[in-house]
Scaffold this motif. Structure first.
Motif, PDB file in Angstrom:
ATOM      1  N   THR A 135       0.852  -1.184   0.000  1.00  0.00           N
ATOM      2  CA  THR A 135       0.000   0.000   0.000  1.00  0.00           C
ATOM      3  C   THR A 135       0.889   1.236   0.000  1.00  0.00           C
ATOM      4  OG1 THR A 135      -0.177  -0.032   2.418  1.00  0.00           O
ATOM      5  CG2 THR A 135      -1.934  -1.140   1.182  1.00  0.00           C
ATOM      6  N   VAL A 136       0.314   2.356  -0.375  1.00  0.00           N
ATOM      7  CA  VAL A 136       1.052   3.613  -0.470  1.00  0.00           C
ATOM      8  C   VAL A 136       0.252   4.729   0.202  1.00  0.00           C
ATOM      9  CG1 VAL A 136       2.252   2.978  -2.608  1.00  0.00           C
ATOM     10  CG2 VAL A 136       0.039   4.146  -2.735  1.00  0.00           C
ATOM     11  N   CYS A 137       0.904   5.858   0.416  1.00  0.00           N
ATOM     12  CA  CYS A 137       0.207   7.064   0.854  1.00  0.00           C
ATOM     13  C   CYS A 137       1.071   8.273   0.521  1.00  0.00           C
ATOM     14  CB  CYS A 137      -0.146   7.026   2.340  1.00  0.00           C
ATOM     15  SG  CYS A 137       1.235   6.955   3.482  1.00  0.00           S
ATOM     16  N   ILE A 138       0.448   9.435   0.467  1.00  0.00           N
ATOM     17  CA  ILE A 138       1.184  10.688   0.289  1.00  0.00           C
ATOM     18  C   ILE A 138       0.886  11.574   1.486  1.00  0.00           C
ATOM     19  CG2 ILE A 138       1.459  10.703  -2.207  1.00  0.00           C
ATOM     20  CD1 ILE A 138      -1.044  12.432  -2.430  1.00  0.00           C
ATOM     21  N   ILE A 139       1.910  12.316   1.918  1.00  0.00           N
ATOM     22  CA  ILE A 139       1.780  13.156   3.110  1.00  0.00           C
ATOM     23  C   ILE A 139       2.537  14.458   2.886  1.00  0.00           C
ATOM     24  CG2 ILE A 139       2.175  13.319   5.606  1.00  0.00           C
ATOM     25  CD1 ILE A 139       2.188  10.243   5.692  1.00  0.00           C
ATOM     26  N   ASP A 140       1.935  15.536   3.318  1.00  0.00           N
ATOM     27  CA  ASP A 140       2.583  16.840   3.299  1.00  0.00           C
ATOM     28  C   ASP A 140       3.821  16.768   4.190  1.00  0.00           C
ATOM     29  OD1 ASP A 140       3.229  19.571   4.257  1.00  0.00           O
ATOM     30  OD2 ASP A 140       1.386  20.158   3.230  1.00  0.00           O
ATOM     31  N   PRO A 141       4.986  17.236   3.721  1.00  0.00           N
ATOM     32  CA  PRO A 141       6.209  17.129   4.528  1.00  0.00           C
ATOM     33  C   PRO A 141       6.136  17.891   5.852  1.00  0.00           C
ATOM     34  CG  PRO A 141       6.645  18.302   2.465  1.00  0.00           C
ATOM     35  CD  PRO A 141       5.233  17.813   2.402  1.00  0.00           C
ATOM     36  N   ASP A 160       9.075  11.457  -3.777  1.00  0.00           N
ATOM     37  CA  ASP A 160       8.279  12.653  -3.545  1.00  0.00           C
ATOM     38  C   ASP A 160       7.577  12.996  -4.845  1.00  0.00           C
ATOM     39  OD1 ASP A 160      10.237  13.992  -5.117  1.00  0.00           O
ATOM     40  OD2 ASP A 160      11.387  14.388  -3.305  1.00  0.00           O
ATOM     41  N   CYS A 161       6.619  13.899  -4.770  1.00  0.00           N
ATOM     42  CA  CYS A 161       5.831  14.244  -5.944  1.00  0.00           C
ATOM     43  C   CYS A 161       5.248  15.639  -5.762  1.00  0.00           C
ATOM     44  CB  CYS A 161       4.711  13.225  -6.155  1.00  0.00           C
ATOM     45  SG  CYS A 161       3.478  13.211  -4.820  1.00  0.00           S
ATOM     46  N   ILE A 162       4.692  16.129  -6.841  1.00  0.00           N
ATOM     47  CA  ILE A 162       3.895  17.355  -6.799  1.00  0.00           C
ATOM     48  C   ILE A 162       2.466  16.917  -7.075  1.00  0.00           C
ATOM     49  CG2 ILE A 162       3.447  19.622  -7.816  1.00  0.00           C
ATOM     50  CD1 ILE A 162       6.161  19.507  -6.446  1.00  0.00           C
ATOM     51  N   LEU A 169       5.378  13.977   0.107  1.00  0.00           N
ATOM     52  CA  LEU A 169       6.229  12.799   0.264  1.00  0.00           C
ATOM     53  C   LEU A 169       5.406  11.555  -0.066  1.00  0.00           C
ATOM     54  CD1 LEU A 169       7.886  13.742   3.672  1.00  0.00           C
ATOM     55  CD2 LEU A 169       8.728  14.217   1.355  1.00  0.00           C
ATOM     56  N   MET A 170       6.039  10.594  -0.743  1.00  0.00           N
ATOM     57  CA  MET A 170       5.389   9.331  -1.098  1.00  0.00           C
ATOM     58  C   MET A 170       5.928   8.232  -0.180  1.00  0.00           C
ATOM     59  SD  MET A 170       5.810   9.751  -5.213  1.00  0.00           S
ATOM     60  CE  MET A 170       4.567   8.605  -5.788  1.00  0.00           C
ATOM     61  N   PHE A 171       5.021   7.455   0.388  1.00  0.00           N
ATOM     62  CA  PHE A 171       5.381   6.373   1.296  1.00  0.00           C
ATOM     63  C   PHE A 171       4.817   5.062   0.773  1.00  0.00           C
ATOM     64  CE2 PHE A 171       5.647  10.160   3.823  1.00  0.00           C
ATOM     65  CZ  PHE A 171       6.657   9.928   4.737  1.00  0.00           C
ATOM     66  N   GLU A 172       5.487   3.951   1.126  1.00  0.00           N
ATOM     67  CA  GLU A 172       5.012   2.620   0.782  1.00  0.00           C
ATOM     68  C   GLU A 172       5.164   1.708   1.983  1.00  0.00           C
ATOM     69  OE1 GLU A 172       7.384   0.862  -2.323  1.00  0.00           O
ATOM     70  OE2 GLU A 172       9.260   1.364  -1.308  1.00  0.00           O
TER      71      GLU A 172
END
Length: 184
Positions: A135-141, A160-162, A169-172
């Motif tokens: 699974t993944v998630c994105i979070i504001d730094p 990381d991504c825009i 930030l991209m997490f897995e």
């Protein structure tokens, strides 16, 4: 794939399917300035909150997984949402093609470990019932509490991504060892 959201319980929480009556509590959640600070910074209009509720219900019908409404067991009070969803954010392979984790809780529930507790239950169910391996998630730094929650759940930054003109930030997270679809 049509699957109803199962009810899950932890020591302090009940994760249950989202229902029509959640429209008010979800609107309160997504209009709270503390909650939306790292989600674009602008309180969400009631119409968008209604659409968010419909998406939560629809994920289960289309994907067999989704977001749960989270209540305190003791009080029965709605405290937030947690679970997994398919965001199709356009962030590319390795992100858009796996379930994305998400959690949001009312400010009164912050600092109690509810996000970790709810997400542990959601991840355990998703891994064991559906055999989800990653699974993944994105979070504001700047969202340090959410980053700490993700790390406590076993998420590790992989990029990381825009997204919507905001650096994130991209997490897995790999499934816990021994997780596989339930027999039977």
């Amino acid at each position: 794939m049509h699957r109803a959201a199962p009810e899950l319980r932890t020591d302090r929480l009940r994760l249950r399917p989202n229902v029509r009556d959640d429209a008010g509590p979800l609107t309160a959640l997504w209009q709270d300035p503390i909650v939306v600070r790292f989600f674009g910074g602008v309180p969400m209009p009631a119409e968008d909150c209604w659409h968010r509720l419909q998406r939560a219900v629809g994920h289960w019908a289309l994907n067999g997984y989704g977001m749960w409404a989270v209540e305190e067991l003791e009080s029965g009070m709605f405290v937030g949402q947690a679970g997994l969803f398919e965001g199709r954010r356009g962030l590319g392979p390795g992100f858009d093609d796996v379930p994305e984790a998400g959690w949001a809780f009312m400010p009164a529930a912050h600092g109690k470990g509810y996000a970790r507790e709810a997400m542990r239950a959601a991840l355990r169910w998703t891994e064991s019932e559906l055999g989800v391996a990653r699974t993944v998630c994105i979070i504001d730094p700047e969202n340090l509490p959410s980053i700490r929650t993700a790390q406590a759940l076993g998420y590790r930054q992989f990029g990381d991504c825009i997204y919507k003109e905001k650096p994130l930030l991209m997490f897995e997270r790999a499934a816990a060892s021994g997780s596989s679809p339930a027999a039977g």
